[in-house]
Write an enzyme that holds these catalytic residues in place. Structure first.
Site, short mmCIF file in Angstrom:
data_model
loop_
_atom_site.label_atom_id
_atom_site.label_comp_id
_atom_site.label_asym_id
_atom_site.label_seq_id
_atom_site.Cartn_x
_atom_site.Cartn_y
_atom_site.Cartn_z
N ARG A 1 -38.26 4.27 38.23
CA ARG A 1 -37.47 4.29 36.99
C ARG A 1 -37.04 2.87 36.62
O ARG A 1 -36.39 2.19 37.39
CB ARG A 1 -36.25 5.20 37.17
CG ARG A 1 -35.26 5.23 36.02
CD ARG A 1 -35.80 5.89 34.78
NE ARG A 1 -36.16 7.27 34.95
CZ ARG A 1 -35.32 8.31 34.80
NH1 ARG A 1 -34.05 8.10 34.50
NH2 ARG A 1 -35.76 9.55 34.94
N LYS B 1 -44.23 -11.71 21.43
CA LYS B 1 -45.07 -10.65 20.90
C LYS B 1 -44.53 -10.24 19.53
O LYS B 1 -43.35 -10.48 19.26
CB LYS B 1 -45.10 -9.47 21.86
CG LYS B 1 -43.98 -8.44 21.66
CD LYS B 1 -44.31 -7.13 22.32
CE LYS B 1 -43.32 -6.06 21.93
NZ LYS B 1 -43.52 -5.44 20.63
N ARG C 1 -35.12 -21.31 8.67
CA ARG C 1 -35.07 -21.63 7.24
C ARG C 1 -33.67 -21.46 6.65
O ARG C 1 -33.33 -22.07 5.65
CB ARG C 1 -36.07 -20.76 6.48
CG ARG C 1 -37.51 -21.20 6.66
CD ARG C 1 -38.44 -20.45 5.74
NE ARG C 1 -38.84 -19.17 6.28
CZ ARG C 1 -40.10 -18.75 6.35
NH1 ARG C 1 -41.07 -19.52 5.93
NH2 ARG C 1 -40.40 -17.57 6.85
N LYS D 1 -40.11 8.16 20.01
CA LYS D 1 -38.75 8.00 19.50
C LYS D 1 -38.25 9.34 18.98
O LYS D 1 -39.04 10.21 18.62
CB LYS D 1 -38.72 6.96 18.38
CG LYS D 1 -38.98 5.54 18.85
CD LYS D 1 -38.95 4.56 17.69
CE LYS D 1 -39.02 3.13 18.19
NZ LYS D 1 -37.80 2.73 18.93
N HIS E 1 -46.22 -3.54 26.35
CA HIS E 1 -45.30 -3.26 27.44
C HIS E 1 -45.82 -2.21 28.43
O HIS E 1 -45.87 -2.44 29.64
CB HIS E 1 -43.95 -2.76 26.89
CG HIS E 1 -43.28 -3.71 25.96
ND1 HIS E 1 -43.33 -5.07 26.11
CD2 HIS E 1 -42.51 -3.48 24.86
CE1 HIS E 1 -42.62 -5.65 25.16
NE2 HIS E 1 -42.13 -4.70 24.38
N ARG F 1 -44.81 7.24 37.08
CA ARG F 1 -44.82 8.39 37.99
C ARG F 1 -46.21 8.53 38.62
O ARG F 1 -47.21 8.66 37.91
CB ARG F 1 -44.44 9.64 37.21
CG ARG F 1 -44.43 10.92 38.01
CD ARG F 1 -43.96 12.07 37.14
NE ARG F 1 -42.58 11.86 36.71
CZ ARG F 1 -41.67 12.83 36.65
NH1 ARG F 1 -41.98 14.05 37.01
NH2 ARG F 1 -40.45 12.57 36.23
N ASP G 1 -46.07 -1.09 18.91
CA ASP G 1 -44.72 -1.50 19.29
C ASP G 1 -44.54 -1.60 20.80
O ASP G 1 -44.01 -2.60 21.30
CB ASP G 1 -43.70 -0.51 18.71
CG ASP G 1 -42.27 -0.97 18.92
OD1 ASP G 1 -41.99 -2.17 18.73
OD2 ASP G 1 -41.42 -0.13 19.27
#
Length: 475
Positions: free
Chosen positions: A365, A146, A42, A332, A238, A342, A233
């Site tokens: 990791r 998402k 836009r 967070k 995820h 793990r 979130d």
């Protein structure tokens, strides 16, 4: 001829993720030579201003071919088009602009429409694309970002609306974590190594964990986070996707359809999360007072009950996992920054080394530096008979120094270009994942988030009790 049309082209996600990924694919020659990229939004921008948005987060690296010259050439293929998201005439104009460079027959052209937009715009925009910018005989695909919905009801409505105009074959629903190379390799670690599969079950595994920790807060994202919270979130999408790849039964093949079927089967084995199996938290200002608390951020209500931390247990009825704690934690404003899975194996009872009091642990990791580590035990060298812990690890950058490890968005966009659904999620996965969490989405009343100071090691103190009740430790 390939045309990629990015809706929401002036937004943050397109600037930081979509355009850098497209440039990387251009440099690696995954995008064909005959292509155009059209940005649509836009915002009324000049072409020069739009070009600056495209290049703002693209690093120059001559060692991998990402030179300034290459970037200049890439931008020559880009055109910005301002327009509305709800007027047919805007889409008719867009269609005409796309068609200007499509000199080949329709059967030799592909259009990919990438909706980097809020979910409430998916249905109207996709409908107008289908009716006004979808030529007969042309391959046309739709990518949607998402979040798909806010809960099960809204997700179901969005998916139903999309399916009215677009087939599952032509629709690509993004969870970009599936493009992370380490996550993409989980199935290979499990099923390509004969030592793991025989012990990958409740008889040998003590717990399965996915931990997502960030040492920063929601600065600059307060308004967004107020409408999401930590569960929406990263957890419902995820982290659950990562966990699913750890826990599925072995697919018949590497085909997307077979993998998706096994993922859905596992998701359907999970009970909806109960209030007793979740702890929510919200960070307050740091102990030294230098970092503001969540409620002090712009766009956040003074009495906000949105969570910035959660720890939860999932319970599966699958024979492989029944009775085994499956834990997801995300937060967070903690004291560390990493994302990993793990697998903790059960201790061996008795035997010739009864004093060994720690378990074998497989750590996968994802970031900040990808590695695989197996924690075990050996005899200490020398005359001692003492058993000591050791870690065997494979660090991706060191193990593959000459390999370009693609970033997540490069992988998912490349899949869409090639018509593959390997790194995308299905409608069944979206609906089932929302059902798992629907009962605990409302973080008020009994589920009000508990306070913890920014920089905390474990979030709210109730987290430690949560883990203790399950015979686990927070670390």
């Amino acid at each position: 001829m390939l045309s990629i049309i990015v809706f929401g082209a002036s937004g943050d996600l397109a600037t930081k993720m979509t355009f850098p990924a497209l440039f990387a694919l251009y440099v690696r020659k995954i995008i064909p030579e005959d292509f155009q990229i059209i940005g649509y939004a836009r915002s009324k921008l000049s072409q020069e201003a739009a070009n600056k948005i495209v290049t703002a987060h693209i690093p120059i690296d001559d060692t991998v071919g990402a030179s300034q010259k290459a970037l200049n050439t890439f931008v020559e293929h880009y055109k910005y088009v301002p327009g509305t998201y709800d007027k047919p005439e805007s889409f008719e104009m867009l269609n005409s602009i796309i068609a200007e460079k499509e000199t080949a027959p329709a059967s030799e052209c592909t259009r990919i429409f990438y909706l980097v937009l809020p979910p409430h715009l998916f249905a109207p925009v996709s409908e107008l694309i289908k009716s006004k910018a979808h030529p007969n005989g042309m391959v046309t695909r739709l990518i949607v970002e998402k979040p798909i919905g806010f809960d099960y009801k809204s997700a179901d409505a969005i998916l139903s609306d999309l399916s009215k105009h677009w087939s599952a074959k032509d629709t690509f629903k993004v969870d970009h974590f599936l493009g992370e190379d380490m996550i993409d390799g989980f199935t290979a670690i499990r099923f390509a190594n004969s030592m793991f599969e025989p012990i990958w079950n409740r008889e040998h595994i003590e717990s399965v964990r996915v931990d997502f920790r960030e040492d920063f807060g929601c600065e600059g994202r307060g308004g967004y986070f107020e409408g999401a919270g930590i569960l929406r979130d990263v957890v419902q999408n995820h982290l659950l996707q990562l966990l699913t790849l750890l826990c599925i039964e072995e697919p018949k093949s590497q085909d997307a359809e077979d993998i998706i079927k096994c993922k859905v089967d596992f998701l359907k084995s999970l009970h909806p999360v109960s209030k007793e199996d979740i702890v929510y938290g919200q960070y307050t200002k740091s102990a030294n007072g230098k970092v503001p608390g969540y409620r002090e951020l712009d766009g956040v209500a003074d009495d906000s009950e949105v969570s910035t931390f959660c720890a939860l247990q999932l319970r599966s009825e699958a024979p492989r996992w029944k009775g085994i704690p499956i834990i997801i934690s995300a937060g967070k404003g903690l004291d560390r920054d990493y994302f990993e899975a793990r697998i903790t194996f059960k201790r061996r009872e008795g035997g010739m080394f009864p004093t060994v009091d720690s378990s074998n642990v497989l750590v996968l990791r994802v970031y900040p530096k990808e590695f695989i580590a197996l924690k075990g035990h050996i005899k200490q060298p020398g005359f001692s008979r003492q058993i000591v812990p050791v870690t065997l690890d494979v660090k991706y950058p060191e193990a593959f120094p000459d390999t370009w490890i693609h970033k997540a968005y490069e992988v998912v966009i490349a899949d869409a270009i090639n018509g593959k659904h390997t790194h995308f999620i299905s409608d069944d996965e979206v609906r089932t994942s929302w059902k798992i969490f629907d009962d605990v989405l409302d973080t008020t009343g009994d589920l009000s988030p508990l306070p913890y100071a920014f920089g905390s090691h474990h979030g709210p103190d109730a987290t430690l009790e949560f883990f203790k009740k399950r015979n686990l430790e927070w670390d």
